[in-house]
Design an enzyme around this catalytic site. Structure first.
Site, PDB file in Angstrom:
ATOM      1  N   HIS A 121       1.039  -1.323  -0.024  1.00 50.34           N
ATOM      2  CA  HIS A 121      -0.044  -0.077  -0.026  1.00 50.34           C
ATOM      3  C   HIS A 121       0.684   1.215   0.169  1.00 50.34           C
ATOM      4  O   HIS A 121       1.979   1.363   0.550  1.00 50.34           O
ATOM      5  CB  HIS A 121      -0.924   0.191   1.379  1.00 50.34           C
ATOM      6  CG  HIS A 121      -1.999   0.985   1.188  1.00 50.34           C
ATOM      7  ND1 HIS A 121      -1.890   2.058   1.469  1.00 50.34           N
ATOM      8  CD2 HIS A 121      -3.322   0.602   0.647  1.00 50.34           C
ATOM      9  CE1 HIS A 121      -2.982   2.820   1.308  1.00 50.34           C
ATOM     10  NE2 HIS A 121      -3.962   2.056   0.628  1.00 50.34           N
ATOM     11  N   ASP A 131      -8.137  -5.505  -0.009  1.00 55.06           N
ATOM     12  CA  ASP A 131      -8.514  -6.237  -0.904  1.00 55.06           C
ATOM     13  C   ASP A 131      -8.042  -7.690  -0.664  1.00 55.06           C
ATOM     14  O   ASP A 131      -8.727  -8.745  -1.618  1.00 55.06           O
ATOM     15  CB  ASP A 131      -8.156  -5.572  -2.328  1.00 55.06           C
ATOM     16  CG  ASP A 131      -8.477  -4.486  -2.746  1.00 55.06           C
ATOM     17  OD1 ASP A 131      -9.683  -4.364  -2.441  1.00 55.06           O
ATOM     18  OD2 ASP A 131      -7.787  -3.632  -3.166  1.00 55.06           O
TER      19      ASP A 131
HETATM   20  N1  ACO Z   1       4.238  -7.597  -4.553  1.00 52.79           N
HETATM   21  C1  ACO Z   1       5.650  -7.601  -4.789  1.00 52.79           C
HETATM   22  N2  ACO Z   1       6.555  -6.536  -4.448  1.00 52.79           N
HETATM   23  C2  ACO Z   1       5.826  -5.407  -4.352  1.00 52.79           C
HETATM   24  C3  ACO Z   1       4.411  -5.441  -4.284  1.00 52.79           C
HETATM   25  C4  ACO Z   1       3.656  -6.668  -4.213  1.00 52.79           C
HETATM   26  N3  ACO Z   1       2.375  -6.657  -4.136  1.00 52.79           N
HETATM   27  N4  ACO Z   1       4.084  -4.198  -3.789  1.00 52.79           N
HETATM   28  C5  ACO Z   1       5.109  -3.255  -3.817  1.00 52.79           C
HETATM   29  N5  ACO Z   1       6.204  -4.044  -3.807  1.00 52.79           N
HETATM   30  C6  ACO Z   1       7.654  -3.820  -3.989  1.00 52.79           C
HETATM   31  C7  ACO Z   1       8.027  -3.054  -5.463  1.00 52.79           C
HETATM   32  O1  ACO Z   1       8.279  -3.935  -6.480  1.00 52.79           O
HETATM   33  C8  ACO Z   1       8.982  -2.007  -5.085  1.00 52.79           C
HETATM   34  O2  ACO Z   1      10.277  -2.868  -4.920  1.00 52.79           O
HETATM   35  P1  ACO Z   1      11.699  -2.039  -4.994  1.00 52.79           P
HETATM   36  O3  ACO Z   1      11.790  -0.803  -4.429  1.00 52.79           O
HETATM   37  O4  ACO Z   1      12.524  -3.113  -4.584  1.00 52.79           O
HETATM   38  O5  ACO Z   1      11.677  -1.759  -6.572  1.00 52.79           O
HETATM   39  C9  ACO Z   1       8.478  -1.593  -3.687  1.00 52.79           C
HETATM   40  O6  ACO Z   1       7.733  -2.570  -2.992  1.00 52.79           O
HETATM   41  C10 ACO Z   1       7.513  -0.254  -3.687  1.00 52.79           C
HETATM   42  O7  ACO Z   1       6.697  -0.656  -4.590  1.00 52.79           O
HETATM   43  P2  ACO Z   1       5.837   0.680  -5.512  1.00 52.79           P
HETATM   44  O8  ACO Z   1       5.205   0.114  -6.563  1.00 52.79           O
HETATM   45  O9  ACO Z   1       6.869   1.518  -5.591  1.00 52.79           O
HETATM   46  O10 ACO Z   1       4.990   1.119  -4.259  1.00 52.79           O
HETATM   47  P3  ACO Z   1       3.623   1.781  -4.557  1.00 52.79           P
HETATM   48  O11 ACO Z   1       3.750   2.783  -2.903  1.00 52.79           O
HETATM   49  O12 ACO Z   1       3.710   2.709  -5.820  1.00 52.79           O
HETATM   50  O13 ACO Z   1       2.763   0.879  -4.846  1.00 52.79           O
HETATM   51  C11 ACO Z   1       0.768  -0.525  -4.612  1.00 52.79           C
HETATM   52  C12 ACO Z   1       1.574   0.544  -4.055  1.00 52.79           C
HETATM   53  C13 ACO Z   1       0.516   0.135  -6.179  1.00 52.79           C
HETATM   54  C14 ACO Z   1      -0.437  -0.963  -4.011  1.00 52.79           C
HETATM   55  C15 ACO Z   1       1.614  -1.741  -4.627  1.00 52.79           C
HETATM   56  O14 ACO Z   1       1.980  -2.124  -3.210  1.00 52.79           O
HETATM   57  C16 ACO Z   1       1.036  -2.904  -5.590  1.00 52.79           C
HETATM   58  O15 ACO Z   1       1.054  -3.078  -6.726  1.00 52.79           O
HETATM   59  N6  ACO Z   1       0.295  -3.910  -4.707  1.00 52.79           N
HETATM   60  C17 ACO Z   1      -0.458  -4.824  -5.471  1.00 52.79           C
HETATM   61  C18 ACO Z   1      -1.901  -4.321  -6.225  1.00 52.79           C
HETATM   62  C19 ACO Z   1      -2.975  -4.192  -4.757  1.00 52.79           C
HETATM   63  O16 ACO Z   1      -3.034  -4.966  -3.987  1.00 52.79           O
HETATM   64  N7  ACO Z   1      -3.604  -2.937  -4.856  1.00 52.79           N
HETATM   65  C20 ACO Z   1      -4.459  -2.471  -4.247  1.00 52.79           C
HETATM   66  C21 ACO Z   1      -3.919  -1.379  -3.167  1.00 52.79           C
HETATM   67  S1  ACO Z   1      -5.116  -0.954  -1.836  1.00 52.79           S
HETATM   68  C22 ACO Z   1      -6.276  -0.098  -2.975  1.00 52.79           C
HETATM   69  O17 ACO Z   1      -6.046   0.557  -3.546  1.00 52.79           O
HETATM   70  C23 ACO Z   1      -7.690  -0.273  -2.576  1.00 52.79           C
END
Ligand code: ACO
Length: 434
Positions: A310, A367
């Site tokens: 998140h 979720d």
């Molecule tokens: N699985 C694996 N790695 C992940 C995940 C994940 N679900 N989420 C983040 N990371 C990692 C990224 O690869 C990144 O790694 P790095 O720094 O080594 O390159 C780091 O964590 C940060 O990730 P970002 O994408 O920059 O973080 P951001 O804050 O932008 O992302 C997000 C948040 C989009 C929710 C992300 O965690 C994700 O894609 N989750 C899966 C989708 C999801 O569940 N979305 C629902 C969110 S809740 C909502 O909107 C209702």
């Protein structure tokens, strides 16, 4: 020095120092006000994805991502989930205070008054292709509401806005149920004044002429909790979309329609559909979470654990605890043994012990368990994100209202740092190199 006593930040650019005011929120959050930065220095700030940018001051929802806190209008989410209803929480978000009995009755009556949709709108539903995604249908139909319900000049602005709020909250639920019925080729069921908000929705979804739907108050209570947990989440992607589109002074239906489109994405609300598909896939491949966790950690693999991570929460999302408890209780009540619960629990347990997930502060989000609950009460997977949208509507409305009432209101128009070609001349087509 106490954080609250810090009044200004200093920025030094090329030897010149600029003082920038610090804004402090009621919970002690601090932000540097850079609104005069460009006019004073010629500089802008660059913040892809707005992870460090506060786009507004807001008094609706407080989130503390480090400590897993969520409050609507100051009231902890745990208390609302335990004691409130979705309808009451919607009132609280929009109006700022819990309603008195009389106010709640008036609000319920208004929702009832607006629960039907214009009969001509049914032709729209019938003409969408059968395989159309319900989120696309919902965003189109919400936008179309404006054509069916234009502003009436005789009404005061306040009256018009209140009617629009009630119309949206009530009709979105009716439209979601109608799109499901039509997609199944089933007769449309009309809303009933004698049923509560959640019971009405379930009845419109599942009542049939041959088998009347039996309202189960435990399921109604669970659906109330589900929608309360989704009702607002401050400046998330879809809410930011509603505020941005709304800032162009477009009508509220169009702004909400934009929010629905943003919510559809799998990185946002669409994650609830993506989670159940992922859990099902893991289950069909033997149920072992380890290979999937390995894939999620592999930077050359686009796979991510859906329902994990998140932007704001760097600890356990407080909604997950409530959602999981409610999900398990509902399955028990309905006597359902869903193998995806075991898959989800094993996945969660394994990920939370994994150094990658620990170091990246990745925890389950709202979720992660919500799809298992929705499936148990009979909601088809394609409608999961629609369920989220119905829940988020009071949040979108209250955020839109706050933004239009804000004396510091401005058209949302970010800047950019241009990195394209510098000035060059147009080349006639016959002179261009192959
Ligand atoms: N699985 C694996 N790695 C992940 C995940 C994940 N679900 N989420 C983040 N990371 C990692 C990224 O690869 C990144 O790694 P790095 O720094 O080594 O390159 C780091 O964590 C940060 O990730 P970002 O994408 O920059 O973080 P951001 O804050 O932008 O992302 C997000 C948040 C989009 C929710 C992300 O965690 C994700 O894609 N989750 C899966 C989708 C999801 O569940 N979305 C629902 C969110 S809740 C909502 O909107 C209702």
């Amino acid at each position: 020095m106490n954080k609250r006593e810090i009044k200004t930040a200093k920025l030094t650019v090329d030897g010149d120092t600029y003082q920038l005011p610090i804004v402090v929120g009621t919970e002690g959050e601090m932000a540097i006000d850079i609104s005069t930065l460009r006019s004073r220095t010629g500089l802008i700030t660059l913040d892809p994805g707005y992870a460090n940018t506060g786009s507004c001051k807001s008094s609706i929802t407080y989130m503390d991502g480090e400590n897993g806190i969520l409050r609507y209008r100051g009231i902890p989410i745990e208390q609302l989930a335990e004691h409130s209803t979705f309808r009451e929480t919607a009132y609280l978000l929009i109006n700022g205070e819990l309603p008195t009995k009389q106010q709640l009755d008036q609000f319920s009556a208004r929702l009832n008054d607006h629960s039907l949709i214009h009969e001509d709108m049914r032709y729209f539903f019938q003409n969408f292709p059968r395989l159309a995604h319900p989120m696309g249908i919902l965003s189109s139909m919400v936008n179309a509401l404006r054509a069916f319900y234009p502003e009436i000049p005789e009404r005061s602005e306040e009256e018009e806005i209140n009617i629009t709020f009630s119309r949206l909250i009530s009709k979105v639920r009716t439209m979601a149920a109608i799109s499901y019925r039509i997609s199944r080729g089933h007769k449309v069921v009309y809303p009933r004044h004698d049923l509560s908000y959640c019971a009405n929705f379930l009845n419109m979804m599942f009542d049939t002429p041959v088998k009347p739907y039996q309202i189960d108050e435990d399921i109604v209570a669970a659906l109330n909790v589900f929608w309360i947990l989704h009702a607002d989440h401050e400046q998330n992607c879809s809410t930011a979309a509603v505020r941005l589109v709304g800032s162009a002074k477009v009508n509220l239906y169009a702004a909400i329609s934009a929010g629905i489109c943003a919510l559809w994405g799998p990185l946002h609300g669409g994650a609830n559909q993506a989670v159940i598909e992922m859990l099902q896939h893991i289950y069909e491949n033997g149920g072992d979470p380890v290979p999937f966790i390995k894939k999620a950690k592999d930077k050359n693999d686009p796979f991510r654990l859906m329902g994990f991570g998140h932007r704001v929460y760097k600890t356990y999302d407080p909604r997950v605890k409530i959602m999981k408890k409610m999900c398990i209780k509902t399955l028990k009540k309905l006597n359902i043994k869903d193998p995806l619960v075991d898959v989800a629990e094993r996945l969660e347990e394994t990920a939370l012990k994994d150094p990658y997930f620990i170091d990246h502060h990745l925890y389950p989000n709202v979720d992660f368990y919500s799809g298992i609950f929705l499936r148990a009460i009979g909601i088809p997977i394609k409608m999961f994100t629609v369920m989220f949208a119905i829940g988020r509507l009071p949040g979108w409305i209250s955020q839109w209202k706050e933004s239009v009432d804000d004396p510091q209101w401005k058209l949302h128009r970010p800047r950019q740092v241009y990195i394209g070609k510098t000035k060059r001349d147009y080349i006639p087509i016959e002179q261009r190199k192959e």
